[in-house]
Scaffold this motif. Structure first.
Motif, PDB file in Angstrom:
ATOM      1  N   ALA A   1      -9.705   4.164  -3.439  1.00 35.64           N
ATOM      2  CA  ALA A   1      -9.524   5.615  -3.187  1.00 35.64           C
ATOM      3  C   ALA A   1     -10.857   6.313  -3.460  1.00 35.64           C
ATOM      4  CB  ALA A   1      -8.425   6.172  -4.074  1.00 35.64           C
TER       5      ALA A   1
ATOM      6  N   PRO B   1      -3.887   8.645  -2.279  1.00 33.89           N
ATOM      7  CA  PRO B   1      -3.988   8.049  -0.926  1.00 33.89           C
ATOM      8  C   PRO B   1      -4.791   6.732  -0.928  1.00 33.89           C
ATOM      9  CG  PRO B   1      -5.497   9.892  -1.116  1.00 33.89           C
ATOM     10  CD  PRO B   1      -4.711   9.882  -2.403  1.00 33.89           C
ATOM     11  N   PHE B   2      -4.182   5.697  -1.455  1.00 34.95           N
ATOM     12  CA  PHE B   2      -4.860   4.399  -1.522  1.00 34.95           C
ATOM     13  C   PHE B   2      -5.004   3.759  -0.140  1.00 34.95           C
ATOM     14  CE2 PHE B   2      -3.327   4.038  -6.077  1.00 34.95           C
ATOM     15  CZ  PHE B   2      -4.595   3.991  -6.633  1.00 34.95           C
ATOM     16  N   LYS B   3      -6.027   2.926  -0.032  1.00 38.92           N
ATOM     17  CA  LYS B   3      -6.172   1.994   1.076  1.00 38.92           C
ATOM     18  C   LYS B   3      -6.396   0.599   0.475  1.00 38.92           C
ATOM     19  CE  LYS B   3      -6.010   4.948   4.477  1.00 38.92           C
ATOM     20  NZ  LYS B   3      -4.869   4.975   5.407  1.00 38.92           N
TER      21      LYS B   3
ATOM     22  N   GLU C   1       0.837  -1.209   0.000  1.00 35.22           N
ATOM     23  CA  GLU C   1       0.000   0.000   0.000  1.00 35.22           C
ATOM     24  C   GLU C   1       0.865   1.249   0.000  1.00 35.22           C
ATOM     25  OE1 GLU C   1      -3.693   0.512   2.630  1.00 35.22           O
ATOM     26  OE2 GLU C   1      -2.128   1.709   3.637  1.00 35.22           O
TER      27      GLU C   1
ATOM     28  N   VAL D   1       0.966   4.149  -2.947  1.00 37.79           N
ATOM     29  CA  VAL D   1       0.731   5.577  -2.666  1.00 37.79           C
ATOM     30  C   VAL D   1       1.905   6.401  -3.166  1.00 37.79           C
ATOM     31  CG1 VAL D   1       0.493   7.290  -0.838  1.00 37.79           C
ATOM     32  CG2 VAL D   1      -0.803   5.139  -0.732  1.00 37.79           C
ATOM     33  N   HIS D   2       3.112   5.907  -2.924  1.00 38.42           N
ATOM     34  CA  HIS D   2       4.310   6.647  -3.351  1.00 38.42           C
ATOM     35  C   HIS D   2       4.411   6.731  -4.868  1.00 38.42           C
ATOM     36  CE1 HIS D   2       8.640   7.065  -4.308  1.00 38.42           C
ATOM     37  NE2 HIS D   2       8.611   7.940  -3.279  1.00 38.42           N
TER      38      HIS D   2
ATOM     39  N   SER E   1       1.907   6.549  -7.084  1.00 46.25           N
ATOM     40  CA  SER E   1       0.788   7.231  -7.754  1.00 46.25           C
ATOM     41  C   SER E   1       0.479   8.598  -7.191  1.00 46.25           C
ATOM     42  CB  SER E   1      -0.478   6.374  -7.633  1.00 46.25           C
ATOM     43  OG  SER E   1      -0.863   6.280  -6.273  1.00 46.25           O
TER      44      SER E   1
END
Length: 900
Positions: free
Chosen positions: A502, A487-489, A477, A481-482, A484
């Protein structure tokens, strides 16, 4: 063996379900066994098997469907608890066939939804073929024996499946009983014809093991040889030794039984070892029971000679020590080699302590190796191999360090050290087990968790996915996030598996204006909801699959490692077996040295003469019991010489009841066993001419099973002694003839003593209450009297337990009765009767009046007696010719002749 259920009824295939047809087929092939039929987590039994098992094990008997219009009886045991139930059935004499699922249910479903899982009988469990640790006595051997008689010659072949040991003994038919008894088999195989042979049947009955009759066709010599050769994978047995025909047949019987019970998966057996009958001290079953060598007469180990001297610290050492006591040697050189090893340890107390400490962690290498080779072992057996190899390596180093000059090391110690020094193969196995196997692994391989972290990267990865999936997902995860800036979960559900989620606003950079996916983006659009957008990546999809399979993969990898180790152990079975034997031998030698130091035992002198000279000998079992109570033990000397040159050949032992006659007799017999087993003896000194056969007739009871009274049992055993003993034998007899009338018993005891002295010429201790036998000392050339001292002190009888030259003058029976608690009135009445009987002058047949050695001489012809006066007078006339007056005159004449 216990009575076994009859085969289940058969039926046409269309009349039963596929699963039941499978059961019936397996049962038909093993009709004499209870069939444990694997169904998931249970072993089920059906039909008569279920009824028998339910009664034997206390199981609940249920029903499952119908067969030929009748309810099918069913009972079951859980797979995880099977060994406990199996042990109970085996102890009750049943054979059990194990029918396992040999196919994964998922594979069976591929053949169709109604396909039945493939099942096969993988082994038949019998008393002599046990290998499971939980079913075996760790300190006792578990042997399967086979008996054969070919052209008047007999043989016994024995295999200890749990250790791979095979041995054969050729013997005379009359020696079968003592040969079998020496091995103490758990199960004995014999062709059907032998059950009609009285000698063979008696030997089988006295063996103590479950007796299994085999088809006579299996004893056909050429077929038996072929099976034995197939067992060892050779074209001829000659490379193993010159086996007698009876030995080959016995080996063939073992091979046939192992093939049928092990379902083709045979253990790594060592080459059969021939043990000549003359190489071991012959001890018949009655003597073993009388002397309580490894079991008391109540069948318990505690209280036996073995339990008394056993100081071993390993299971293998305990079995080796038991073997030595069960089968003492007869060759002075071999006995001396064992005594050298024991003496070597006696002289090196510190080294012995270190050796015993190291041996304590060695485990049971022999049985662990066999279980692994048979596919019945687990990770703990691998741990036992590792522990034994580690201990062996340390032992070799310590003993080489403390042994001093190699030339001074006894041969048996040097041979053991050679077997313990690691080879390249065993060293590599040990190194691999040290870095790969957990310190305390689980019992079953299928439980997993027995491989150490760091052993293989692929296993560590699978475990990380299985055990730390949340951490792995969090790392992925963070990388997403880094990469793209979104703020993915990471989320998970049953439909999509793992996915990146997201908000719709945050996900806009990853989507085209029309909402479609950018083909250059690593993030793959999966689903759009009202407020969220869900993505995945190739890495996440692979991670999802790996996490789902991680547990299965980790276990599969461990099972692969386990199988690899198991195959290496199987390939090294010969080297590992030699190491196991070396560890057991060192343990036995060191244990005997430990016991010798504790008890003050000394090294006996064993030679080819016919002497038996012991100074201050002690009964090891009685001494231990007496000293445990804080009392001293009275030692005794004994001198016998079969030639009569330096001592008597036969000693008549008399004395009161409870004075120690039986203890004295057994004590000297046990000293013979200890000395010829290669042990030190509890005495000041012992000089022993090797004994070929040991006989003990001390104590007896009814043999109700054979319809024999105490006296009959005594006479049968006495007859065996008189017919089998030689000049090199050692005999102890107690109270021969006591079970019948006084004069009958005296006559039998006298005749037996004469025969032993003049015909057998064996060294003999003969205890008796027939004080008349004391006269033999002056009538036979090589007889002496010994008496057990007792003192009547102020009306109290004091036993001194001391054997002194001379005969006892009385038996003190009335005093002993008082000590036993007989009511005082009865004791006083007995005193009165005894005094009257001793004071009366009775006409008795004394020993001096009896003709010496008359028993062996043919009866003299009886001369015709001269006619009496009555016969002469009556022959003078015929009654038919007499008148009444002449008849009356004859009566008067006869009366006058009869009147003095």
């Amino acid at each position: 063996m216990n009575a076994l259920p009859s085969p289940a009824p058969t039926a046409a295939a269309e009349a039963v379900s596929p699963m039941m047809a499978q059961f019936l087929e397996a049962k038909a092939a093993h009709a004499d066994s209870l069939l444990f039929f694997r169904m998931g987590d249970f072993y089920e039994l059906f039909f008569k098997d279920a009824e028998v098992a339910a009664a034997a094990l206390g199981l609940t008997l249920t029903k499952r469907g119908k067969h030929l219009g009748e309810d099918i009886a069913m009972a079951g045991v859980p797979v995880h608890a099977m060994e406990g139930y199996l042990a109970r059935l085996i102890r009750q004499g049943f054979k059990v066939a194990i029918c396992e699922q040999t196919e994964d249910p998922a594979e069976a479903k591929k053949r169709g939804s109604k396909s039945v899982v493939r099942r096969e009988v993988v082994r038949v469990v019998t008393p002599g073929t046990l290998t499971e640790e939980s079913l075996l006595d760790a300190r006792g051997a578990n042997r399967l024996a086979a008996v054969a008689i070919v052209r008047g010659a007999a043989a016994v072949a024995v295999v200890e499946l749990s250790a791979g040991e095979v041995e054969t003994v050729a013997c005379a038919p009359e020696a079968l009983a003592s040969t079998l008894a020496a091995f103490r088999p758990s199960e004995v195989l014999a062709p059907e014809r032998l059950f009609a042979d009285p000698l063979a049947r008696a030997a089988l009955d006295a063996s103590g093991g479950a007796v299994q009759a085999l088809a006579q066709a299996l004893a056909e010599p050429s077929g038996a040889r072929a099976r034995a050769e197939r067992l060892y994978g050779v074209r001829a047995l000659d490379g193993f030794g010159a086996f007698a025909p009876a030995e080959v047949v016995a080996l063939g019987l073992l091979a046939a039984y192992l093939e049928s019970t092990q379902a083709g998966r045979l253990p790594p057996l060592k080459p059969p070892r021939r043990a000549g009958e003359a190489g071991f001290l012959a001890i018949d079953p009655a003597t073993r029971a009388s002397l309580e060598i490894d079991r008391t007469q109540r069948g318990e180990r505690e209280g036996s000679l073995l339990a008394c001297i056993d100081r071993t610290v390993t299971a293998g050492g305990a079995r080796a020590l038991a073997e030595r006591l069960a089968r003492p040697l007869t060759g002075p050189a071999r006995i001396g080699a064992r005594l050298d090893a024991v003496e070597w340890f006696v002289e090196r107390r510190d080294l012995r302590r270190d050796v015993r400490d190291l041996l304590g962690g060695a485990g049971d290498l022999a049985r662990a190796t066999t279980r692994l080779a048979l596919g019945r072992g687990g990770p703990r057996d691998l741990a036992a191999v590792r522990a034994a190899l580690t201990a062996g390596e340390a032992l070799a180093a310590r003993m080489l360090e403390g042994a001093g000059p190699l030339a001074a090391t006894p041969a048996e110690i040097a041979a053991a050290l050679d077997a313990l020094i690691p080879t390249a193969e065993t060293g590599a196995l040990l190194a691999d087990l040290r870095v790969g196997l957990a310190e305390v692994p689980p019992h079953l391989a299928r439980d997993g968790g027995f491989t150490l972290p760091g052993y293989r990267p692929e296993l560590d990865e699978a475990r990380a996915l299985r055990d730390d999936s949340r951490k792995v997902v969090a790392e992925l995860e963070a990388r997403a996030v880094h990469a793209s800036g979104v703020p993915f979960k990471v989320r998970h559900n049953a439909v999509l598996g793992y996915f990146l989620e997201a908000t719709a606003k945050a996900a806009e950079p990853l989507l085209r204006p029309d909402g479609s996916r950018d083909p250059d983006s690593p993030f793959i659009h999966r689903q759009t909801l009202a407020n969220q957008v869900r993505f995945t990546t190739t890495e996440l999809s692979e991670l999802d699959a790996r996490i789902n399979q991680a547990g299965h993969r980790a276990l599969a990898l461990e099972m692969d490692y386990f199988e690899g180790w198991r195959h290496r152990v199987e390939a090294l079975a010969g080297l590992l077996g030699a190491a196991a034997a070396a560890l057991a031998a060192l343990d036995a030698h060191a244990a005997l040295a430990e016991w010798a130091e504790e008890t003050g035992a000394v090294r006996p002198v064993v030679e080819d003469s016919l002497v038996f000279e012991v100074e201050a000998g002690r009964h090891p079992i009685v001494e231990a019991a007496v000293r445990a109570g804080g009392l001293p033990y009275t030692p005794n000397a004994c001198r016998l010489d079969g030639t009569g040159a330096t001592g008597p050949r036969l000693a008549i032992v008399t004395g009161p009841n409870m004075a120690g006659k039986s203890t004295f007799l057994r004590q000297n017999a046990l000293l013979v066993i200890l000395a010829q087993a290669g042990a030190f003896v509890p005495a000041v000194s012992l000089r022993l001419g090797v004994v070929d056969r040991l006989f003990s007739r001390v104590g007896a009871g009814d043999d109700l099973a054979r319809g024999r009274s105490t006296f009959m049992t005594e006479m049968v055993e006495t007859a065996a002694i008189l017919s089998q003993a030689t000049a090199r034998s050692f005999i102890v007899l107690d109270e021969i003839g006591r079970g019948t009338a006084t004069y009958d018993g005296l006559a039998i005891a006298w005749a037996v003593a004469e025969s032993l002295h003049e015909t057998t010429r064996a060294r003999t201790l003969f205890a008796t209450h027939y004080h008349e036998l004391a006269g033999l000392e002056t009538r036979l050339a090589h007889v002496c009297n010994l008496s057990m001292r007792a003192q009547d002190w102020n009306g109290e009888l004091v036993f001194l337990h001391e054997a002194r030259p001379g005969a006892a003058d009385r038996s003190y029976g009335v005093q002993v009765a008082r000590l036993a608690g007989v009511p005082p009135a009865v004791v006083e009445r007995a005193r009165d009767i005894l005094a009257r009987l001793e004071g009366e002058a009775r006409a008795q047949a004394r020993l001096d009046d009896l003709p010496l050695f008359a028993a062996g001489a043919p009866p003299a012809p009886v001369a015709a007696a001269a006619p009496s006066w009555l016969e002469t007078a009556l022959a003078a006339g015929s009654p038919a010719d007499l008148s009444p007056r002449e008849a009356l005159e004859l009566v008067y004449r006869l009366k006058a002749l009869a009147t003095p």
